[in-house]
Design an enzyme around this catalytic site. Sequence first.
Site, mmCIF file in Angstrom:
data_model
loop_
_atom_site.group_PDB
_atom_site.id
_atom_site.type_symbol
_atom_site.label_atom_id
_atom_site.label_comp_id
_atom_site.label_asym_id
_atom_site.label_seq_id
_atom_site.Cartn_x
_atom_site.Cartn_y
_atom_site.Cartn_z
ATOM 1 N N CYS A 270 0.805 -1.220 0.000
ATOM 2 C CA CYS A 270 0.000 0.000 0.000
ATOM 3 C C CYS A 270 0.844 1.279 0.000
ATOM 4 O O CYS A 270 0.693 2.127 -0.872
ATOM 5 C CB CYS A 270 -0.941 0.024 1.212
ATOM 6 S SG CYS A 270 -2.340 -1.106 1.080
ATOM 7 N N ILE A 271 1.706 1.427 0.987
ATOM 8 C CA ILE A 271 2.388 2.705 1.195
ATOM 9 C C ILE A 271 3.244 3.122 -0.006
ATOM 10 O O ILE A 271 3.262 4.302 -0.367
ATOM 11 C CB ILE A 271 3.211 2.671 2.497
ATOM 12 C CG1 ILE A 271 2.273 2.457 3.690
ATOM 13 C CG2 ILE A 271 3.985 3.970 2.686
ATOM 14 C CD1 ILE A 271 2.979 2.262 5.010
#
Length: 435
Positions: A270-271
């Site tokens: 995600c990040i």
Amino acid sequence: MEILDKIKSRKAKVGVVGLGYVGLPLAVLNAKTGFPVIGFDALAGKVERVNKGENYISDVGDAELRQVVEEKRFRATTDFSELSQCDVILICVPTPLTRNKEPDISAILSVLGHLTQHAHPGMMVVLESTTSPGTTAEVIMPALVSKGLTVGKDLFIAFSPERVDPGNKNFKTHNTFKLVGGVTEACREVSKTFYEQSIVKIFPLSSPRVAEMAKVFENVFRSVNIALVNELTMLCDRMNINVYEVIDAAATKNFGFMPFYPGPGVSGHCIPLDPYYLAWKSKEYDIHTRFIELAGEINENMPYFVVSKIQRILNQRGQCLNGSRIVVLGVTYKADIEDSRESPATKVMELLLQEGALLQYVDPYAPTLYLQGHEYSTQDLKPDLLESCACALILTAHSAFDYELICRHAPAVFDTRNGTRQVQHNREKIVLLST
């Protein structure tokens, strides 16, 4: 509504598309709740393992999977025509970035291709894959309404982002707040009711766009703060200040501070990706998210900083990186999990290979690793392995590592995760990101 009755009685057949780190736990949870569940995946190997009750995701209990499979509450298939049997469709497919760092929603489009063939009245479709704000309304909805269905009456569409934190022992799918944004009020009600059957806390939102933005913002928040501490780390390194001591000191403040920690790069599914979804979408509105993009640049520079520092470490010992044996400790993106997606270790190791380093790695969670067309296998963490290297490089601080052993036998230890913080002896060998 008929679909609400089916959901409340748990007779609605649930289809989960994508049986990875998001989809498989969600499928098992719904099967345990009492819904009949069909899992869809294009990879025949995954489908075969599921149908044998063989688990491959750490956040799913082996016994839980076997039970729902043996009781015929959950089965998997590669036959997407079976979508026509489902009342609820949960889309949990990967949404990576292209080489130009633009959203790649080809997996979503592929699912839509199947859905448009098999959509039927009374169906609910929920996108869980992270993507840029607007995808549900601008991509999912037009494709499905083209079949003559009416949203909010005989077709219900929502976005409910996954919030999976692999390896987190306290928060799993069932007890993590679930955001739900429906296209219409009826869509919101149906999707909210569905998730209430298996998840403790539901937070309904006014639209899919709000839910999509909230999901991206969660990870942009982390990306920006990680970039801040990474930049501070590079400054502390130049100033000969221990950044971990600085963070611990700041964290004693009772309010207004949240500790973030540096590392060899941002990691996970995600990040490293989500900020670019937002940056890409913002250009449609003539807004350039410079702050967010700058954070991405800083985080992406960390593997280069790590390699530059390991060169300095070796130079101070009268050695050259070219031809030196480096033992990498930990290659997964996070401690104590087997997931290596978007792991910064991969980039660091590729850069080391480009500089002529000879690499070996140790990771109990990653038996094999592919780098530049070659397959590497994990080694046993033994004294002779450590003694034969020029430097031990800690990229993922697994709790299974014997850090005292590492510091006793390796000539030098470059610890990018502060995993050696409890080591009492041989601390003179340890180099942190900023010392």
